[in-house]
Structure formats: structure tokens, C-alpha cells
Design an enzyme around this catalytic site. Structure first.
Site, short mmCIF file in Angstrom:
data_model
loop_
_atom_site.label_atom_id
_atom_site.label_comp_id
_atom_site.label_asym_id
_atom_site.label_seq_id
_atom_site.Cartn_x
_atom_site.Cartn_y
_atom_site.Cartn_z
N ASN A 211 -16.35 -22.02 -57.51
CA ASN A 211 -16.60 -22.79 -56.29
C ASN A 211 -15.35 -22.90 -55.41
OD1 ASN A 211 -19.35 -23.58 -56.15
ND2 ASN A 211 -19.04 -24.90 -57.94
N ASP A 242 -29.26 -23.75 -58.65
CA ASP A 242 -30.08 -24.52 -57.71
C ASP A 242 -31.56 -24.26 -57.96
OD1 ASP A 242 -27.72 -25.42 -56.46
OD2 ASP A 242 -27.64 -23.63 -55.21
N HIS A 269 -24.53 -23.01 -51.37
CA HIS A 269 -24.43 -23.55 -52.73
C HIS A 269 -23.57 -24.80 -52.77
CE1 HIS A 269 -24.72 -23.48 -57.05
NE2 HIS A 269 -23.43 -23.26 -57.24
#
Length: 412
Positions: A211, A242, A269
Site C-alpha cells: 500500500n 475488497d 483500493h
């Protein structure tokens, strides 16, 4: 010791074995659950079943893939020169590398990939502590050979000849850490790792988990461009978590059979860029306006739900590993010639005015074979508004990643 009792065997993104009456190793099997009254396959030291009966379809890979999966097994079972008592043979033939294998996501992800019947070699890389992880996993009696690689000097060897590279390396967001702090650390990590991928296995599928995915995927793309090996069909931001969460929460809310539920998730995301298309849920189900808002917000904030439940001691590592393993297995099935593999992923896209966008794609041997534009058609009014609302934030994150990569020249 080989067992001769009736057993259960699940195939796909993960594989599980267990005697009837005992809890399965994994509660979410992959593409098909196969049962036999006879002994089971030579995988994990068990004998091959005389016949295989697929009696259910699993949400792990989705109903759309199950028919093709069964057909693929049937074709393999009918190949000439195959022993007649083997109803099913799985051939491990792909090499997977996990970069960041000693971390909170990397370790459970490595275990799940070790269980895949399609993997022949599993290369584990990290800057420290990976040797013990590899030694531990190597004791599992599944076909893949496990090798460890520690530090920058061994990164190149880890990547040579690899078919799929998975990058969970980096740090999770911790209390007191700003998004800029997270970006600055993980952006450099991803840049360095993707440079090595470009140099050693430029044709591999690249799965980016680190991330913020909305920025790290554009960084990876720029690095590959600078190296002259960018193939947008083989670069994926892993947003499968998700989808996994959306499927789970919708099934719980509507008391549906989880294996039947499929909710496409588009956008990005992070936060509001995550947009579950509840109007496209399969099987078709109706939601009140209140339910749509509650479910959407829960799916968008599910990571925070885990962080709070762990009281600051961790983030969503296990569910992320599970979701990433599903995406890896889908990629391996596509490489193996399965013609019916679909997943949502954050990729270079022309479905909107944004250069990168998460949506459902069809996977094949060369990567992305097709986008699925129909998912963005006929959206509800709520979804249309949410799609327009997420675009500025997603655009800014993409541009931030591109700007970072362009300011940081790649190493020769």
C-alpha cells in the site's frame, strides 16, 4: 502416514485435506470440492482417488470458473498414457516469488501458495528472517520446492525464471503514521523491487500488494517503462480483498450461501475509492438505500475494522493473504490455459478517464485478455454518484505515484 479413510479434497486457489467429520484445513476452499469414498491423491502423500465427484462450487474463484475448471480436469484425466486408476492428476509447473515473505502478509501467503497444486517452486525473499520461514514451510509435504533469499545481493537470483511475482513488502500504516509517511517508505521499496523484476523476469505477472496500491501500481508501471519492459497486461494491483469482503458481508447481511455470492468492486483500493457494485451482485438480490450505504461504508472501512479489533497490534494480514492467494491461483490457472478466469484488479485501464482503475478483467496466458465494460453500465444512482466522487482522490493518488517514479531515476 497415508490415510485410507474417506476424505475431502478442495482444489483451486488453495488445497485442503481432512478426514470426514474433522474440520477442514481451510474454511473457504477454492474452485471445487471433490469427495471420494476411496483414498485420496498422491499430493501430500495420499493415494489417488479412483474417481472424483465435484459436488459444489466455491466463491473462492467464483461460479463462472467452476465449469471450466471441471472441464479442464476431465480433459487432463483423459490424456493418453495416464494410469487408469488416477481420476485426477495435478501438475506443478510454475515458479512463484514472494518479495516480503517474512512479513505479516508474506508468511500466511507463502503457506497458502505452498499448498497450490500448480506451484513447482516457491522463492521467498526478504531483507531478514526469511530463512526460518522457508525452513518451516519446506516441511509441508506439498510438491513445491521452497528456497530462501535474503538481502539485496540475493534478490536477482530469487527472481530468475519466475512466472508470478507477488509484492507484499513494505510497512502497514501504524498509529500516528500519516499517509505521506506510508507512501514515502513503501514507494521506495516497491521501486527497488520492481527494478529487480524488470532486470530478471520481465515477462512475469507482477502482483502489487504494498500500500497505497493506488500509487504503488503507477510507480511500478513507470519503473517498467523506464526499463523498457512495461507490459500493462501483466501488472496488477491486488484488490481481491475488497471483493472477498464484499462477498462475505453481503452473504451475511442477506443470509445467502457464500459460495454463490459475487460482488464486483471497482475504483481503487483505499477509502472512498473502493466502490462495491451491489446492484451487480450475483445472485440478484435487492437492497434498501440504507443497506447499500451501510454495506458500502463497511467494505470501504473494513481495514480499519481489523486494526481496531487488533487494538493497534496489527492490520488485515490474514484476510489479505487469503485474497492474494486467490489472485495468485487465478493467475496460475490462466497461465495453465484455463479460458474462464475473471478477477477484479487495479490495472492500466481505458474504462474511465483515469489511467488506472480497478474493475473485473479476464485473465489469460499473456495476462489481461479483456476488460469487462458491462460492469460499469447500468449502475444505480448511488453508484453513479459514488463513482464520480471517487475519481478526484484516485486521480491524485495515481499522479502522486507517477510523479515519484519520474523524479527517481531507475538504477542501470
Amino acid at each position: 502416514m497415508a490415510t485410507t479413510s474417506a476424505a475431502t479434497f478442495s482444489i483451486g486457489s488453495t488445497v485442503s485435506f481432512g478426514r470426514r467429520g474433522s474440520p477442514p484445513l481451510l474454511t473457504k476452499p477454492s474452485a471445487a470440492r471433490c469427495t471420494s469414498q476411496n483414498s485420496l491423491a498422491s499430493f501430500s502423500g495420499l493415494k489417488a482417488a479412483t474417481s472424483v465427484n465435484c459436488d459444489s462450487e466455491s466463491s473462492f474463484l467464483g461460479k463462472e470458473s467452476s465449469a471450466a475448471l471441471r472441464g479442464s480436469f476431465a480433459r487432463k484425466a483423459q490424456k493418453p498414457n495416464q494410469s487408469s486408476h488416477h481420476g485426477l492428476q495435478l501438475q506443478a509447473s510454475y515458479k512463484v516469488a514472494i518479495l516480503g515473505a517474512a512479513g505479516g502478509i508474506g508468511q500466511p501467503l507463502a503457506l497458502l501458495i505452498k499448498m497450490s497444486p500448480l506451484v513447482s517452486a516457491l522463492n521467498l525473499y526478504d531483507i531478514a528472517n526469511v530463512k526460518g520461514v522457508a525452513a518451516d514451510l519446506s516441511h509441508c509435504n506439498t510438491p513445491s520446492q521452497v528456497l530462501d533469499f535474503t538481502g539485496a545481493s540475493e534478490l536477482g537470483n530469487c527472481l530468475k525464471g519466475v512466472n508470478v511475482v507477488v509484492i507484499p513488502a513494505g510497512v502497514p500504516r501504524k498509529p500516528g503514521m500519516t499517509r505521506d509517511d506510508l507512501f514515502n517508505i513503501n514507494a521506495n521499496i516497491v521501486k527497488t523491487l520492481v527494478e529487480a523484476v524488470a532486470d530478471n523476469c520481465p515477462d512475469a505477472f507482477i502482483h502489487v500488494i504494498s500500500n497505497p496500491v493506488n500509487s504503488t501500481v503507477p510507480i511500478a508501471a513507470e519503473v517498467l517503462k523506464q526499463k523498457g519492459v512495461y507490459d500493462p497486461k501483466k501488472l496488477f494491483g491486488v484488490t481481491t480483498l475488497d471483493v472477498v469482503r464484499a462477498n462475505t458481508f453481503v452473504a451475511e447481511k442477506k443470509n445467502l450461501k457464500l459460495i454463490d455470492v459475487d460482488v464486483p468492486v471497482i475504483g481503487g483500493h483505499a477509502g472512498i475509492t473502493i466502490l462495491p457494485l451491489l446492484s451487480k451482485t450475483k445472485p440478484s438480490v435487492s437492497f434498501s438505500d440504507e443497506e447499500v450505504e451501510q454495506l458500502t461504508i463497511r467494505i470501504q472501512n473494513a481495514g480499519t475494522e481489523v486494526v481496531e479489533a487488533k487494538a493497534g497490534a496489527g492490520s488485515a494480514t490474514l484476510s489479505m493473504a487469503y485474497a492474494a492467494a486467490r489472485f495468485v491461483e487465478s493467475s496460475l490457472r490462466a497461465l495453465d490455459g484455463d479460458g474462464d478466469v475473471y478477477e477484479c484488479s487495479f490495472v492500466q485501464s481505458d474504462l474511465t478517464d483515469l489511467p488506472f482503475f480497478a474493475s473485473r478483467v479476464k485473465l489469460g496466458r499473456r495476462g489481461i485478455e479483456a476488460m469487462i465494460p458491462s460492469d460499469l453500465q447500468g449502475l444505480s444512482e448511488y453508484e453513479e454518484k459514488a463513482l464520480e466522487a471517487l475519481k478526484p482522490e484516485l486521480k491524485a493518488s495515481i499522479e502522486k505515484g507517477i510523479a515519484f517514479a519520474q523524479k527517481q531515476p531507475v538504477t542501470a
